[in-house]
Design a protein around this motif. Structure first.
Motif, PDB file in Angstrom:
ATOM      1  N   TYR A   1      -3.615   0.736  -3.144  1.00  0.00           N
ATOM      2  CA  TYR A   1      -3.439  -0.648  -2.703  1.00  0.00           C
ATOM      3  C   TYR A   1      -2.948  -1.439  -3.902  1.00  0.00           C
ATOM      4  O   TYR A   1      -3.682  -1.644  -4.855  1.00  0.00           O
ATOM      5  CB  TYR A   1      -4.771  -1.226  -2.230  1.00  0.00           C
TER       6      TYR A   1
ATOM      7  N   THR B   1      -8.913 -11.571  -7.214  1.00  0.00           N
ATOM      8  CA  THR B   1      -9.794 -10.484  -7.635  1.00  0.00           C
ATOM      9  C   THR B   1     -10.382 -10.824  -8.996  1.00  0.00           C
ATOM     10  O   THR B   1      -9.783 -11.576  -9.758  1.00  0.00           O
ATOM     11  CB  THR B   1      -9.007  -9.167  -7.753  1.00  0.00           C
TER      12      THR B   1
ATOM     13  N   ASN C   1      -6.866  -0.665 -12.796  1.00  0.00           N
ATOM     14  CA  ASN C   1      -6.793   0.113 -11.561  1.00  0.00           C
ATOM     15  C   ASN C   1      -8.154   0.699 -11.283  1.00  0.00           C
ATOM     16  O   ASN C   1      -8.719   1.395 -12.130  1.00  0.00           O
ATOM     17  CB  ASN C   1      -5.787   1.254 -11.713  1.00  0.00           C
TER      18      ASN C   1
ATOM     19  N   ILE D   1      -5.714  -5.482  -1.877  1.00  0.00           N
ATOM     20  CA  ILE D   1      -6.975  -4.755  -2.023  1.00  0.00           C
ATOM     21  C   ILE D   1      -7.950  -5.262  -0.974  1.00  0.00           C
ATOM     22  O   ILE D   1      -8.187  -6.467  -0.879  1.00  0.00           O
ATOM     23  CB  ILE D   1      -7.552  -4.947  -3.438  1.00  0.00           C
TER      24      ILE D   1
ATOM     25  N   SER E   1     -13.513  -3.770  -1.657  1.00  0.00           N
ATOM     26  CA  SER E   1     -13.433  -3.274  -3.029  1.00  0.00           C
ATOM     27  C   SER E   1     -13.166  -4.383  -4.012  1.00  0.00           C
ATOM     28  O   SER E   1     -12.520  -5.380  -3.680  1.00  0.00           O
ATOM     29  CB  SER E   1     -12.293  -2.275  -3.173  1.00  0.00           C
TER      30      SER E   1
ATOM     31  N   THR F   1       0.840  -1.199   0.000  1.00  0.00           N
ATOM     32  CA  THR F   1       0.000   0.000   0.000  1.00  0.00           C
ATOM     33  C   THR F   1       0.864   1.233   0.000  1.00  0.00           C
ATOM     34  O   THR F   1       1.890   1.264   0.668  1.00  0.00           O
ATOM     35  CB  THR F   1      -0.845   0.041   1.289  1.00  0.00           C
TER      36      THR F   1
ATOM     37  N   SER G   1      -5.154  -2.857  -8.907  1.00  0.00           N
ATOM     38  CA  SER G   1      -4.977  -1.990  -7.752  1.00  0.00           C
ATOM     39  C   SER G   1      -6.251  -1.239  -7.429  1.00  0.00           C
ATOM     40  O   SER G   1      -7.190  -1.192  -8.209  1.00  0.00           O
ATOM     41  CB  SER G   1      -3.875  -0.969  -8.034  1.00  0.00           C
ATOM     42  N   LEU G   2      -6.237  -0.629  -6.249  1.00  0.00           N
ATOM     43  CA  LEU G   2      -7.315   0.280  -5.854  1.00  0.00           C
ATOM     44  C   LEU G   2      -6.651   1.603  -5.505  1.00  0.00           C
ATOM     45  O   LEU G   2      -5.734   1.635  -4.681  1.00  0.00           O
ATOM     46  CB  LEU G   2      -8.048  -0.273  -4.623  1.00  0.00           C
TER      47      LEU G   2
END
Lengths: 793, 286
Positions: free
Chosen positions: A226, A533, A193, A230, A234, A143, A240-241
């Motif tokens: 992140y 994810t 992203n 993540i 989310s 992060t 990524s976030l």
């Protein structure tokens, strides 16, 4: 629309039902802890900035007697449950003066805390031994966290502080091409992203073909990226976030901040409407680049207008201790215009949020979001021989997030979200001279995306903390729409019209998220994590530079969702009492249903876009090294990433493995700023990264009367390496006491040693000798100085 | 089609460019030479040709040599024709003057006795193409388009329902000389959904007013050559035009090799097309 409303109502009802059941089961056992029927009381409240009233996210609350603590959530709320007794509690936040209180707990207490910012001279903030080494004990790994003032210190393009430019200086985050706002995280695509501004999705975060991002730094409070970890709350993107939060607005006194620069100017006004209860913030920025065009002397650009603007606005109101409402919006636009044609594009987001504290242990946030991205391109004249092309993407979303602070060792987050995506991929019409119209209208694609999640952060022993969570996501294609059936040659053999409201496809899956942190010594720790994810919305882009005309397309019966499994591990160690933070992280990503485009893909205005896609798998792995130093007058960091990202896609490159266009083997960033005296500091950043993979010719032949290049494997070659140095010097005005107006001059130079970084390389025929070819390089930026005057009132 | 042209023009005009371009010295890896085949068999009664040449290094600046002494044969499914090499060793192999292609037949090309990579072993190559049919051109018109400063060539033709050709190529002949002598100058259309309709002044080609080398004069005879082509050849033309056009990094993907149809790693194309013609006299009226 009626059917969708019904559907959403059903989902909301169902979701609320689930949560009522869930948290009722928790509150039915409110006092049941490990030691039998011991009673605990909860101390909770909001942690704010003493000067502005802004909530502080991620402030640490540490209870000395039990050696446990908690952190404030995105809205500044904290909660910790303790047995009755006396406690020393320390509240800390980076850059602020820590506060320690003693309290006798004999009932539930609401205690709001205001922390004062440390002044500029105070480089060494007096802290307890727990605030130090925050990065060691944080359960987050992979992060990056930035505050608005950190972003401001880094010299960037044309004097405009830019959060995405600063993120690109972090290890694991790479620019996709010169001056682009697209960024690649750990070798991933820029469309992987998830970019959230106050919880609303931003689909195109770049202005000006990516040179500036849409985020006005003066309105930003907090930025978290992140990369590998993540949170279960989310999903929808596999790399990524990027969670960006706007300031809420100073609720104590009116304030103005702004800047006037050579390319753009900005102004932010904030202040209380009702002191300490209601405040607003309005932030605007506009470029006036078009004023400089006559100076550039380019004849074909005379009469052109080029500008962009951003407007952020937010209002928030505190009804009482337990209820808070925020309403925020963003509106931005880029316009290119000349006598003949016009192009414009922009985002618009709107969020309404309600924070509700059910009881001292249960915090909730309900958000309603509307987000729109659109573009238009066409002739200025709309009469005969005119042309217009439009496209847009609209999202409606409802989110409910709950933080349940069970006990000091367990914090449970759970919630759900439902989103409706309405994409109009393109509608174009052309009028010929008799004004009869030729139209191409691509059918809309509508889809629903929802998710439920639950996760817990559990402190198992004094050294070991585990984070585990599960997200369950569902994606559905819903009519009206057209379903294309493709044969084995990727040709459409049947079109099926789907009536409004009919669901014609569902994808769903579990996304587990796991993390562990083991504290080895007070200054070092080991972290490991795994996450899965899923991504249901993808961007059709033919190039490595983000283009505002890129369209998003959803998963469908022809396009499976992308799935990524990421494994990461890291070792973190601090030296010299937190003045030197170092870390090394390794990651490995394994992705399925990767999407790429066939050779010579036609993506613009193509209703058979899905036939241009090819599928396969991809993977990425690498190492990230990070050293951050904070030594009095010298501050900054050095980041280095080594990574490899590759793909193997059916029917692309003859089915052989090839490099991802985002495979930059080495990426090196150095950021240094030095305080010279009380009024001035200088800053520099230096970037180096391996050139973008590219396909070059390896031979040539004559065909159809012209010389045609013959190419290597896809992406087998590389552009020249990219490197650049930026410098800036900041001089603050004399800070007379009691004077509210503060000003500073910033002199910056982008690309200080005038490196001609190739933006693209073309091969062109020699004008005189048609059999001779030259390589020609185009570069975007020579050396660019800028002067900005920033002020704060 | 015309919409894509519009898009490109607008985007080029609105592109923000503070960019500068300069020549650089680039080292490229090389590769073994390949056989390059170029051949279009047409429905016209005249000699048909097959051109064989060799590929070269990218920066080598000489003309790419023809390949002599090959044994080239053409078959139409009924008969086999041997092609003769022309004088000068330029790699041209031709049929007799009374040869004509028949729409509906599948043509096969065979090439033997060639050793491109000089390893002492002779290679053989083969390619196949169906000859698509074409309808007659009713007439054509040339009309000036002021906003783009060019002359549009408009086609009037009828395609009967059920006609199974879906790809067309348009070339221009001015005063009996082929005006569009490079494959980058022809236009190609994918016409799948206009079956059974009348093409009523469809804009198929253009003469640019500012083209100094080839300005039209009043009284010139302009002939539109409409060719029925296969999907493979259509894809080749589009790919060729993509590859030889200047790249704008925002809209172009990674470059790729042209989709040829010749076996054994040879480059280029072999195709069979049928032709029909429409003529008009250029009056220069705006």
């Amino acid at each position: 629309m009626q059917d969708i409303k019904q559907l959403l109502k059903k989902i909301i009802r169902y979701t609320i039902l689930i949560f009522l059941v869930l948290f009722n089961s928790f509150t039915l056992y409110p006092r049941k802890i490990d030691e039998g029927a011991e009673i605990k009381y909860t101390i909770s409240g909001y942690i704010k900035d003493a000067e502005t009233g802004e909530n502080l996210t991620g402030a640490t609350v540490y209870v000395r007697e039990i050696k446990l603590g908690t952190t404030s959530n995105s809205y500044g709320f904290y909660s910790i449950s303790l047995k009755p007794g006396f406690y020393h509690i320390t509240y800390t936040f980076l850059g602020y003066v820590a506060k320690e209180i003693t309290i006798n707990i004999k009932e539930d207490v609401t205690l709001g805390i205001s922390l004062s910012p440390g002044t500029e001279e105070l480089h060494e903030v007096t802290v307890s031994s727990v605030k130090k080494n925050r990065n060691i004990i944080s359960t987050q790994m992979g992060t990056e966290r930035l505050l608005s003032k950190d972003i401001k210190k880094v010299p960037v393009l044309m004097g405009e502080a830019d959060l995405i430019k600063v993120l690109q200086l972090m290890p694991g985050v790479q620019a996709t091409s010169e001056g682009s706002s697209g960024f690649s995280v750990r070798g991933g695509n820029p469309d992987q992203n998830l970019i959230l501004l106050d919880e609303a999705t931003v689909y195109n975060a770049g202005h000006f073909l990516g040179f500036f991002s849409v985020f006005n730094n003066d309105a930003i409070k907090n930025v978290e990226l992140y990369k590998g970890d993540i949170p279960a709350s989310s999903g929808g993107r596999i790399s990524s976030l990027l969670d960006i939060r706007m300031k809420d607005g100073n609720n104590k006194r009116f304030s103005a901040t702004g800047g006037i620069g050579t390319i753009a100017s900005r102004l932010t006004l904030e202040g209380p409407i009702i002191k300490n209860r209601t405040s607003f913030i309005v932030s605007g920025r506009r470029t006036y680049l078009d004023m400089f065009i006559p100076l550039l002397g380019k004849k074909d650009m005379k009469g052109s207008r080029i500008y962009f603007y951003d407007l952020n606005a937010k209002v928030n109101h505190t009804f009482n201790e337990n209820n808070h409402v925020y309403i925020s919006g963003y509106f931005g636009r880029d316009v290119f215009k000349n006598e003949f044609s016009e192009m414009n594009f922009g985002n618009r987001t709107f969020t309404a949020r309600w924070n509700h504290v059910y009881n001292p242990k249960l915090f909730s946030n309900i958000t309603l979001i509307n987000s729109k991205y659109n573009y238009g391109l066409g002739t200025v004249d709309k009469g005969p021989n005119s042309f217009e092309w439009k496209s847009n993407l609209i999202d409606w979303s409802l989110k409910a997030d709950f933080n349940y602070y069970v006990n000091p060792s367990n914090t449970i987050n759970f919630g759900g979200q439902a989103t409706y995506h309405d994409i109009m991929p393109g509608s174009a019409y052309g009028k010929d001279e008799e004004e009869s119209t030729n139209e191409v209208i691509l059918p809309n694609t509508n889809s629903l995306e929802y998710a439920l999640y639950i996760s817990n952060i559990q402190k198992i022993t004094s050294r070991l903390t585990l984070k585990y969570g599960l997200r369950y996501s569902i994606f559905q294609n819903i009519g009206p729409g057209v379903l294309y059936h493709y044969d084995d040659n990727y040709e459409v053999d049947r079109e099926e019209d789907i009536p409004k409201g009919e669901i014609y496809n569902t994808y769903q899956g579990l996304e587990p998220r796991l993390g562990a942190i083991y504290v080895l010594t007070p200054t070092s720790s080991l972290k490991a994590g795994y996450s899965r994810t899923r991504q249901y919305l993808n961007m059709a882009s033919n190039s490595t530079s983000s283009s505002p005309l890129d369209i998003w397309f959803p998963s469908s019966p022809n396009v499976k969702p992308q799935i990524s499994d990421q494994y990461s591990m890291g070792f973190f160690k601090n030296f010299l009492s937190d003045k030197l933070e170092t870390s090394i992280e390794v990651f490995y990503k394994n992705m399925r249903n990767t999407i790429d485009f066939k050779d010579h893909a036609r993506l613009l205005l193509n209703e058979y876009l899905e036939g241009e896609l090819r599928f396969g798998k991809s993977w990425a792995y690498g190492v990230e090294l990070y050293v951050k130093f904070n030594m009095g007058d010298w501050n900054g960091w050095v980041g280095y990433t080594w990574l490899r990202a590759e793909r193997k896609i059916n029917e692309v490159n003859n089915g052989n493995t090839y490099r991802s266009p985002y495979d930059h083997t080495n990426d090196f960033s150095v950021v240094v700023n030095r305080q010279i005296n009380k009024r001035s500091f200088i800053a520099m950043n230096w970037i180096f990264y391996t050139g973008t993979p590219v396909t070059y010719p390896v031979g040539r032949y004559e065909s159809g009367g012209v010389v045609v290049p013959f190419y290597s494997q896809r992406n087998a070659e590389r552009m020249p390496a990219y490197n650049r140095l930026d410098l800036s010097y900041t001089l603050k005005g004399k800070n007379k006491k009691n004077r509210r107006w503060h000003g500073e001059w910033v002199f910056s130079v982008y690309n200080a040693y005038y490196r001609k970084n190739a933006w693209m390389i073309n091969f062109v025929q020699d004008e005189d000798n048609p059999y001779e070819m030259h390589a020609e390089m185009t570069y975007l930026f020579s050396i660019i100085p800028a002067i900005t005057y920033n002020f704060k009132y | 089609m015309k919409k894509t042209n519009y898009i490109l023009i607008i985007l080029l005009l609105t592109g923000v460019v503070w960019s500068c371009t300069e020549e650089i010295d680039l080292k490229l890896s090389g590769t073994e030479p390949r056989l390059v085949v170029e051949s279009i068999i047409t429905s016209d009664t005249m000699f048909q040709y097959v051109k064989l040449s060799r590929s070269g290094d990218f920066f080598a600046d000489e003309k790419l040599p023809g390949v002599p002494d090959a044994k080239v044969t053409l078959s139409d499914g009924v008969k086999v024709f041997d092609l003769k090499e022309t004088e000068g060793n330029n790699g041209y192999y031709i049929t007799s003057n009374d040869f004509y292609g028949v729409p509906g037949r599948t043509y096969t090309l065979n090439i033997e006795n060639v050793d491109i990579n000089n390893d002492g072993i002779k290679e053989s190559y083969k390619a196949e193409s169906y000859m698509a049919s074409v309808t007659d051109v009713d007439s054509i018109r040339i009309v000036y388009e002021e906003s783009l400063d060019l002359w549009k060539v408009l086609l009037y033709a009828y395609e009967p329902p059920g006609f199974n050709t879906n790809y067309y190529m348009f070339s221009l002949i001015v005063n009996d000389t082929l005006y569009t002598d490079q494959l980058t100058e022809v236009t190609a259309f994918d016409d799948r959904f206009i079956n059974g309709e009348y093409a009523n002044g469809v804009w198929v080609h253009s003469f640019y007013n500012d083209d100094e080398d080839y300005a039209l004069s009043v009284g010139d005879t302009v002939t539109l050559l409409m060719s029925g082509i296969t999907e493979d050849f259509y894809n080749y033309i589009i790919a060729l035009q993509d590859e030889t056009r200047e790249n704008i990094p925002l809209f172009s993907g990674p470059p790729a090799n042209l989709p040829g149809n010749i076996s054994n790693g040879a480059l280029g194309y072999f195709t069979a097309i049928s032709n029909s013609y429409g003529t008009t006299i250029f009056t220069g009226e705006k």
